[in-house]
Write a protein that holds these residues in place. Structure first.
Motif, short mmCIF file in Angstrom:
data_model
loop_
_atom_site.label_atom_id
_atom_site.label_comp_id
_atom_site.label_asym_id
_atom_site.label_seq_id
_atom_site.Cartn_x
_atom_site.Cartn_y
_atom_site.Cartn_z
N GLY A 19 -20.40 49.33 45.99
CA GLY A 19 -19.31 49.64 46.91
C GLY A 19 -18.95 48.53 47.87
N THR A 20 -19.38 47.30 47.60
CA THR A 20 -19.03 46.19 48.50
C THR A 20 -17.81 45.42 48.01
OG1 THR A 20 -20.69 44.83 47.36
CG2 THR A 20 -21.34 45.87 49.43
N GLY A 21 -17.21 45.83 46.90
CA GLY A 21 -15.99 45.18 46.42
C GLY A 21 -16.25 43.91 45.65
N ARG A 373 -21.96 41.46 51.24
CA ARG A 373 -22.58 42.49 52.05
C ARG A 373 -21.56 43.58 52.43
NH1 ARG A 373 -27.00 43.81 52.25
NH2 ARG A 373 -27.11 44.28 54.46
N PRO A 374 -22.05 44.78 52.74
CA PRO A 374 -21.14 45.80 53.26
C PRO A 374 -20.49 45.31 54.56
CG PRO A 374 -23.26 46.77 52.65
CD PRO A 374 -23.44 45.29 52.56
N GLN A 375 -19.20 45.51 54.68
CA GLN A 375 -18.46 45.07 55.85
C GLN A 375 -17.92 46.31 56.57
OE1 GLN A 375 -15.89 41.51 55.17
NE2 GLN A 375 -16.52 41.78 53.03
N ALA A 376 -18.72 46.83 57.47
CA ALA A 376 -18.33 48.03 58.19
C ALA A 376 -17.09 47.80 59.04
CB ALA A 376 -19.49 48.51 59.07
N ALA A 377 -16.88 46.55 59.47
CA ALA A 377 -15.71 46.25 60.32
C ALA A 377 -14.41 46.53 59.59
CB ALA A 377 -15.76 44.80 60.78
N LEU A 378 -14.43 46.53 58.24
CA LEU A 378 -13.22 46.81 57.48
C LEU A 378 -12.82 48.28 57.56
CD1 LEU A 378 -13.69 44.67 54.23
CD2 LEU A 378 -12.15 44.24 56.14
N LEU A 379 -13.70 49.12 58.08
CA LEU A 379 -13.39 50.54 58.20
C LEU A 379 -12.68 50.87 59.51
CD1 LEU A 379 -16.62 52.13 56.71
CD2 LEU A 379 -14.49 51.52 55.57
N LEU A 425 -15.87 55.75 61.36
CA LEU A 425 -16.47 55.37 60.07
C LEU A 425 -17.28 54.10 60.17
CD1 LEU A 425 -13.55 56.14 57.58
CD2 LEU A 425 -15.58 57.51 58.05
N GLU A 426 -16.85 53.19 61.02
CA GLU A 426 -17.57 51.92 61.16
C GLU A 426 -18.98 52.16 61.68
OE1 GLU A 426 -17.13 47.60 63.48
OE2 GLU A 426 -15.54 49.11 63.59
N LYS A 427 -19.11 52.93 62.77
CA LYS A 427 -20.43 53.23 63.32
C LYS A 427 -21.27 54.03 62.33
CE LYS A 427 -19.19 53.23 68.24
NZ LYS A 427 -19.12 54.06 69.49
N MET A 428 -20.61 54.95 61.61
CA MET A 428 -21.34 55.77 60.65
C MET A 428 -21.98 54.89 59.58
SD MET A 428 -19.83 58.36 57.80
CE MET A 428 -19.32 56.88 56.91
N LEU A 429 -21.20 53.95 58.99
CA LEU A 429 -21.72 53.11 57.92
C LEU A 429 -22.81 52.17 58.44
CD1 LEU A 429 -21.54 52.36 54.96
CD2 LEU A 429 -19.80 50.65 55.55
N LEU A 430 -22.64 51.64 59.63
CA LEU A 430 -23.66 50.77 60.21
C LEU A 430 -24.99 51.51 60.35
CD1 LEU A 430 -21.62 48.89 62.97
CD2 LEU A 430 -22.66 47.88 60.93
N MET A 431 -24.93 52.76 60.82
CA MET A 431 -26.16 53.52 60.98
C MET A 431 -26.78 53.89 59.63
SD MET A 431 -28.40 54.71 62.93
CE MET A 431 -27.65 54.59 64.58
N LEU A 432 -25.96 54.31 58.67
CA LEU A 432 -26.48 54.62 57.33
C LEU A 432 -27.24 53.44 56.75
CD1 LEU A 432 -23.52 56.57 55.63
CD2 LEU A 432 -25.70 57.51 56.39
N ILE A 446 -25.12 50.87 51.32
CA ILE A 446 -23.88 51.49 50.83
C ILE A 446 -22.71 50.60 51.24
CG2 ILE A 446 -22.35 53.49 51.02
CD1 ILE A 446 -24.84 55.18 51.54
N GLY A 447 -21.83 50.33 50.31
CA GLY A 447 -20.70 49.44 50.56
C GLY A 447 -19.53 50.15 51.24
N HIS A 448 -18.71 49.35 51.89
CA HIS A 448 -17.54 49.87 52.62
C HIS A 448 -16.46 50.40 51.69
CE1 HIS A 448 -17.00 45.57 51.73
NE2 HIS A 448 -15.76 45.91 51.48
N ALA A 449 -16.47 49.94 50.41
CA ALA A 449 -15.39 50.31 49.49
C ALA A 449 -15.34 51.81 49.22
CB ALA A 449 -15.54 49.55 48.17
N TYR A 450 -16.46 52.51 49.43
CA TYR A 450 -16.45 53.96 49.23
C TYR A 450 -15.50 54.65 50.21
CZ TYR A 450 -20.58 53.81 46.18
OH TYR A 450 -21.44 53.58 45.14
N PHE A 451 -15.36 54.07 51.41
CA PHE A 451 -14.65 54.75 52.48
C PHE A 451 -13.24 54.22 52.74
CE2 PHE A 451 -19.19 55.01 53.33
CZ PHE A 451 -19.36 56.38 53.38
#
Length: 555
Positions: A19-21, A373-379, A425-432, A446-451
């Motif tokens: 899910g990181t694209g 890497r997962p990029q939570a900032a994109l959410l 969503l950004e805080k949620m993914l960072l914590m996950l 978990i990648g940001h692409a899921y969200f």
């Protein structure tokens, strides 16, 4: 564009958790490499709100044979990737086997032939002394050109003599002899390949033939010189324009899985079989352009077995024309083979499927590994506001045109968007991911692409629920082998409930002492809790909020 800024590695593997694209990143980099754009220029040409344009470009380059895409899987083999024996059936439904080139060999031939064409064009234009004309290749291209015209044209193909008398092409036989008839005659006259070869090697141009009858008869020993002059003139005209009018390779459809004329394909191989890479100049590489092969899920196949002996040829200094360039003999076709210097290979691998540490050492030495890497900032919704606004504007404009009775503001009110209420969503993914890295490792995040689809959906809360139930929770079950205690440590207890059961009659017979101590006996089972929208929102917020009361929603 600053060419100094454009220096991508020839062999790159993008790796990271799901899910990181990675595939999208490969597509973006492939287009960037073909168009020779530095990163800043590429971002300007293809921002996030122009993803349809990027997809169109990618598909265009696929059709042109400049980009090819293949996905590895456990049964993928050398015979699929390079070459191998494949079963076919003829017109009589008889089964036979023939050697078929794989996608890697095809894209290599495309890249090599583009280099060859631009080199030959330069040598021909500059009339360099080292230039040697390849009659066999040109003549077969010429014949195929005529055959295609005979199939496509409703009228007869007409040649002209020097005195502008018409000659009609009747047939091309198996010996590559051209059959003609004159306008007022019924007899056919042949022009052989051998005679054309003699004229081609003796005269550099038609203008060198001063006396048609004497000069042609002296070289070929044939009469009817006006007929031979007509064919030779047409052949030289074809040769001078074939780089622009008959570049069949870059428009072939073999890489797209569609049939291509085998004679054309074999002729292309014939041409580049004697290709001297040492004569390549910097301008040849520039004009030929870059080609890209994308290997998705590269770690799902046995890579050393798929690449075979070619893994050495992938190294930059082992490419054709380089200081230590190597050539190998392919096992099935017995053809000499090398990897051209203008072919880039981009791979992607899911580290949750197979750890990067298990990748073959020989492959690691020949590829640059770039972590995605997962990029939570994109959410952050602002990141996608422009694209969402553009899509909404297009829909409203189309609706206004169709209905014609609502203003744009009225249409916007009717199609009002239901934003995510109080969910970050950004805080949620960072914590996950912080919890997953602590419990497992960074390869199982978990990648940001899921969200991202959630941010673009007209009903984001419903889409978020679907993502969690259908993708995130099953992924966590796979990560932790259905250990729901650890899954609850990641997302909380609010999503699950324990089925009610009465121990005294759950088993048909009384429990033994052994069952009372067995791990499976004491293991609890969990099912997804049916959550209302309000409860679901509290459960999501409970992932990243310190207030633990939200982990136990009041249903």
């Amino acid at each position: 564009m600053n060419q100094a800024l454009f220096s991508p590695a020839l062999n790159v593997i993008f790796y990271g958790p799901p899910g990181t694209g990675k595939t999208l990143h490969s597509i973006r980099q492939a287009v960037r490499i073909v168009e020779k754009l530095d990163e800043a220029s590429f971002q300007q040409a293809y921002p996030l709100d122009k993803s349809p344009l990027l997809q169109q470009k990618f598909e265009q380059y696929q059709k042109e044979g400049k980009i090819a895409l293949v996905t590895f899987h456990p049964s993928f083999s050398y015979e699929d990737f390079v070459e191998g024996l494949k079963p076919f059936k003829n017109e009589k439904d008889d089964l036979y086997y023939d050697i078929e080139d794989g996608i890697f060999k095809q894209i290599c031939l495309n890249a090599a032939y583009s280099l060859y064409q631009h080199q030959q064009k330069r040598l021909l234009q500059n009339k360099e002394g080292s230039y040697k004309r390849n009659f066999e290749a040109i003549y077969y291209e010429f014949l195929d050109y005529l055959k295609r015209m005979m199939q496509d044209e409703a009228q007869e193909i007409v040649f002209e003599t020097k005195s502008e008398k018409p000659l009609f092409l009747v047939d091309i036989n198996k010996n590559d002899t051209l059959q003609f008839r004159y306008e007022r005659g019924s007899r056919n006259y042949g022009v052989t390949k051998n005679s054309m070869a003699q004229l081609y090697r003796h005269f550099n141009s038609v203008e060198e033939i001063k006396h048609v009858n004497e000069d042609i008869q002296k070289v070929t020993g044939k009469s009817n010189a006006s007929l031979y002059w007509s064919v030779f003139n047409r052949l030289k005209t074809f040769e001078s324009t074939r780089n622009t009018t008959y570049n069949y390779l870059l428009s072939n459809r073999r890489l797209m899985g569609r049939p291509v004329n085998d004679e054309l394909y074999q002729n292309m191989k014939r041409e580049i079989s004697s290709f001297d890479y040492q004569q390549l100049k910097e301008d040849d590489l520039k004009q030929a352009g870059n080609f890209v092969l994308i290997i998705d899920e590269i770690n799902r196949a046995n890579v050393p077995a798929v690449l075979g002996e070619l893994i050495t040829l992938l190294e930059p200094d082992k490419r054709a024309g380089q200081a230590h360039g190597l050539t190998t003999l392919l096992p099935y076709s017995r053809e000499r083979f090398t990897v051209p210097p203008n072919l880039h290979i981009l791979g992607s691998m899911n580290t949750a499927d197979k750890s990067i540490s298990t990748i073959d050492t020989a492959l690691r030495r020949r590829f640059v590994f770039q972590e995605i890497r997962p990029q939570a900032a994109l959410l952050n919704p602002e990141q996608w506001a422009a694209q969402d606004a553009l899509q909404t504007e297009e829909k409203l404009s189309l609706a206004a045109e169709r209905k014609g009775k609502y203003t744009r503001k009225q249409q916007a009110a009717r199609a009002g968007r239901n934003d995510l209420p109080n969910i970050d969503l950004e805080k949620m993914l960072l914590m996950l991911n912080a919890r997953l890295e602590r419990l497992l490792d960074r390869e199982h995040t978990i990648g940001h692409a899921y969200f991202i689809p959630v941010l673009l959906d007209q009903q984001p809360l419903l889409r978020l629920r679907e993502v969690f139930v259908q993708q995130i929770i099953p992924l966590l079950q796979e990560y932790f082998f259905d250990d729901f205690n650890k899954i609850q440590m990641v997302i909380g207890k609010a999503f699950f409930t324990t089925p009610s059961e009465e121990d005294h009659f759950f088993f048909p017979e009384q429990e033994t002492e052994f069952l009372g101590t067995d791990d499976n006996y004491n293991k609890k089972s969990y099912v997804l809790r049916p959550l209302s929208d309000e409860a679901f929102i509290r459960a999501i917020r409970g992932i990243y909020e310190k207030d633990q009361s939200s982990l136990h929603p009041d249903l």
